[in-house]
Design an enzyme around this catalytic site. Structure first.
Site, PDB file in Angstrom:
ATOM      1  N   ARG A 108       0.847  -1.188   0.000  1.00 46.22           N
ATOM      2  CA  ARG A 108       0.000   0.000   0.000  1.00 46.22           C
ATOM      3  C   ARG A 108       0.889   1.246   0.000  1.00 46.22           C
ATOM      4  NH1 ARG A 108       2.327   2.168   3.708  1.00 46.22           N
ATOM      5  NH2 ARG A 108       0.680   3.714   3.722  1.00 46.22           N
ATOM      6  N   GLY A 109       0.245   2.400  -0.160  1.00 53.60           N
ATOM      7  CA  GLY A 109       1.019   3.629  -0.346  1.00 53.60           C
ATOM      8  C   GLY A 109       1.155   3.837  -1.847  1.00 53.60           C
ATOM      9  N   ALA A 110       0.842   5.062  -2.301  1.00 55.16           N
ATOM     10  CA  ALA A 110       0.721   5.294  -3.749  1.00 55.16           C
ATOM     11  C   ALA A 110       1.948   4.858  -4.560  1.00 55.16           C
ATOM     12  CB  ALA A 110       0.393   6.766  -3.991  1.00 55.16           C
TER      13      ALA A 110
ATOM     14  N   ARG B  11      -7.105  -0.415  -7.047  1.00 53.61           N
ATOM     15  CA  ARG B  11      -7.424   0.710  -6.143  1.00 53.61           C
ATOM     16  C   ARG B  11      -7.577   1.970  -7.001  1.00 53.61           C
ATOM     17  NH1 ARG B  11      -4.252   1.261  -0.644  1.00 53.61           N
ATOM     18  NH2 ARG B  11      -6.206   2.234  -0.048  1.00 53.61           N
TER      19      ARG B  11
ATOM     20  N   GLN C 252      -1.932   2.377   9.779  1.00 55.60           N
ATOM     21  CA  GLN C 252      -0.599   2.514   9.169  1.00 55.60           C
ATOM     22  C   GLN C 252       0.351   3.291  10.085  1.00 55.60           C
ATOM     23  OE1 GLN C 252      -3.516   3.132   7.717  1.00 55.60           O
ATOM     24  NE2 GLN C 252      -3.523   2.696   5.539  1.00 55.60           N
TER      25      GLN C 252
ATOM     26  N   ASP D 164      -1.796  10.776  -2.269  1.00 56.71           N
ATOM     27  CA  ASP D 164      -2.137   9.717  -3.223  1.00 56.71           C
ATOM     28  C   ASP D 164      -2.343  10.279  -4.614  1.00 56.71           C
ATOM     29  OD1 ASP D 164      -2.857   8.463  -0.536  1.00 56.71           O
ATOM     30  OD2 ASP D 164      -2.756   6.834  -1.997  1.00 56.71           O
TER      31      ASP D 164
ATOM     32  N   ASN E 149      -5.322  12.542   0.144  1.00 53.65           N
ATOM     33  CA  ASN E 149      -4.447  11.711   0.990  1.00 53.65           C
ATOM     34  C   ASN E 149      -5.318  10.989   2.020  1.00 53.65           C
ATOM     35  OD1 ASN E 149      -1.758  10.806   1.720  1.00 53.65           O
ATOM     36  ND2 ASN E 149      -1.985  12.030   3.565  1.00 53.65           N
ATOM     37  N   LYS E 150      -4.684  10.203   2.841  1.00 53.39           N
ATOM     38  CA  LYS E 150      -5.368   9.362   3.833  1.00 53.39           C
ATOM     39  C   LYS E 150      -6.448  10.124   4.592  1.00 53.39           C
ATOM     40  CE  LYS E 150      -5.012   5.907   4.334  1.00 53.39           C
ATOM     41  NZ  LYS E 150      -5.969   5.016   3.621  1.00 53.39           N
TER      42      LYS E 150
HETATM   43  O1  MRU Z   1      -4.508   3.433   1.990  1.00 57.25           O
HETATM   44  P1  MRU Z   1      -3.018   3.580   1.897  1.00 57.25           P
HETATM   45  O2  MRU Z   1      -2.285   3.018   3.068  1.00 57.25           O
HETATM   46  O3  MRU Z   1      -2.494   3.077   0.568  1.00 57.25           O
HETATM   47  O4  MRU Z   1      -2.811   5.151   1.923  1.00 57.25           O
HETATM   48  C1  MRU Z   1      -1.527   5.679   1.886  1.00 57.25           C
HETATM   49  C2  MRU Z   1      -1.481   7.153   2.009  1.00 57.25           C
HETATM   50  O5  MRU Z   1      -2.471   7.817   2.156  1.00 57.25           O
HETATM   51  C3  MRU Z   1      -0.118   7.797   1.857  1.00 57.25           C
HETATM   52  O6  MRU Z   1      -0.045   8.983   2.595  1.00 57.25           O
HETATM   53  C4  MRU Z   1       0.142   8.118   0.376  1.00 57.25           C
HETATM   54  O7  MRU Z   1      -0.117   7.016  -0.425  1.00 57.25           O
HETATM   55  C5  MRU Z   1       1.517   8.576   0.157  1.00 57.25           C
HETATM   56  S1  MRU Z   1       2.696   7.292   0.321  1.00 57.25           S
HETATM   57  C6  MRU Z   1       4.238   7.897  -0.060  1.00 57.25           C
END
Ligand code: MRU
Length: 354
Positions: A52-54, A95, A204, A245, A255-256
């Site tokens: 996970r994470g963009a 996603r 996270q 993201d 973002n999250k």
């Molecule tokens: O749902 P996730 O864990 O994939 O969400 C991740 C985030 O929101 C991060 O802040 C974002 O992807 C940046 S990661 C360098």
């Protein structure tokens, strides 16, 4: 691969013609590594947030297509192209919000289209895809290092920095975006402290930030998500640093979930709210109205860690994975090409073109 700084934590990598990743769902309790050349397995890993994470999602999808291509390189070129295209389509649907997924898969699809016209065999086409996927992975790490160096200029000795969700090494191929800035500042000898939210419902912050930054030696303290505004009000942090993201052409930061509330509190109490993201997260083609905000399984909210039921079993739930922060709440966006200040509509375009 050699880099300017030590690479202690990797989220996703290439090993013996397979894509490998650390299953972030199981951290910090167990360090489980999974490898595959099956794009269906990778699609599941992305949907279930093992990866996970963009940026990590983008790199993982590209490597998964490359590994699959290698595994079917004995087929005829037309069959090879048809199967690889199907794998790309499947990963595309995993996603919807993280821009890096589409950005990376487009790069792979372009290579496939070119190979379809020019390659003399499936093995030659597969090699072109592997080379491109490895380039995407390497570029991600290099971008994080450069971004980290730019961002570290904004960090001072003694800063206490609030972070939300994991935008560290575990959310990229390695090094991290927010993580990159924290690492470079730390390696420069700045005695920073980090306060992380838990980041419900997937945790996270509680599970990944604590593990990743403790491994690095950076002091990290955990708060509940609900505590963020009060921590800012009390002056316990003097900067906020988050990832993204997707950043739209107007400068909206997706973002999250929870990021927006933190940005509002930062504005109210006059502390900088910085966003760290590689240019692969910036989508000049999308306006905020085009962005799909992912809604995830209600069970994520009803249960902690997918196990312990904490509410009535069938209680209705709203579970947006991301939110939107307005450009006027963002002090600066830190990219590998430099630090972007408002007006974002104009300056994002300039930095992408540079
Ligand atoms: O749902 P996730 O864990 O994939 O969400 C991740 C985030 O929101 C991060 O802040 C974002 O992807 C940046 S990661 C360098």
């Amino acid at each position: 691969m050699e880099f300017k700084y030590p690479i202690k934590t990797r989220a996703v990598w290439w090993e013996r013609d397979q894509v490998c990743w650390i299953d972030t769902r199981r951290l910090p309790f167990e360090e489980v590594i999974v490898c595959t050349s099956d794009p269906g397995r990778m699609a599941k890993a992305i949907i279930d947030m093992e990866v996970r994470g963009a940026p990590a999602i983008g790199v993982a999808a590209a490597l998964a297509v490359a590994a699959y291509a290698r595994s079917i390189e004995d087929r005829s070129l037309s069959e090879f192209v048809e199967h690889v295209n199907k794998a790309i389509d499947m990963l595309w649907r995993t996603r919807p919000t993280a821009h890096n997924l589409f950005w990376a898969l487009k790069r792979i699809r372009n290579k496939l289209d070119k190979a379809k016209r020019t390659a003399s065999s499936s093995a030659e086409a597969a090699k072109a895809l592997v080379d491109e996927a490895l380039k995407i992975m390497r570029e991600d790490i290099e971008a994080n290092i450069r971004l980290g160096e730019y961002g570290a200029r904004l960090i001072e000795d003694g800063d206490v920095i609030l972070i939300h969700c994991n935008a560290g090494a575990l959310a990229t191929a390695a090094f991290g975006t927010v993580g990159g800035i924290l690492r470079v500042a730390w390696y420069q000898g700045k005695r920073i402290k980090v306060i992380t939210t838990e980041t419900r419902p997937v945790l996270q912050g509680a599970r990944l930030n604590t593990w990743e930054y403790t491994r690095e030696g950076i002091p990290v303290t955990l708060i509940t998500d609900n505590a963020a505004a009060y921590i800012i009000r009390k002056g316990l942090v003097n900067k906020v640093l988050v990832g993204a993201d997707r950043i739209t052409r107007e400068g909206y930061v997706v973002n999250k979930i929870g990021t927006y509330g933190i940005a509002l509190a930062a504005k109210r109490h006059n502390i900088p709210f910085y966003v760290a993201a590689p240019t692969s997260t910036i989508d000049l083609e999308s306006s905020i109205d085009d962005v799909v905000i992912e809604e995830r399984d209600p069970e994520e909210v009803r249960r902690v860690l997918g196990k312990y039921l904490i509410t009535m079993p069938d209680i209705p739930v709203i579970n947006y994975a991301f939110d939107v922060t307005d450009p006027d709440l963002v002090t600066a966006i830190i990219t590998e090409k430099g630090i972007v200040y408002p007006p974002y509509q104009e300056n994002l375009r300039k930095i992408i073109g540079s």
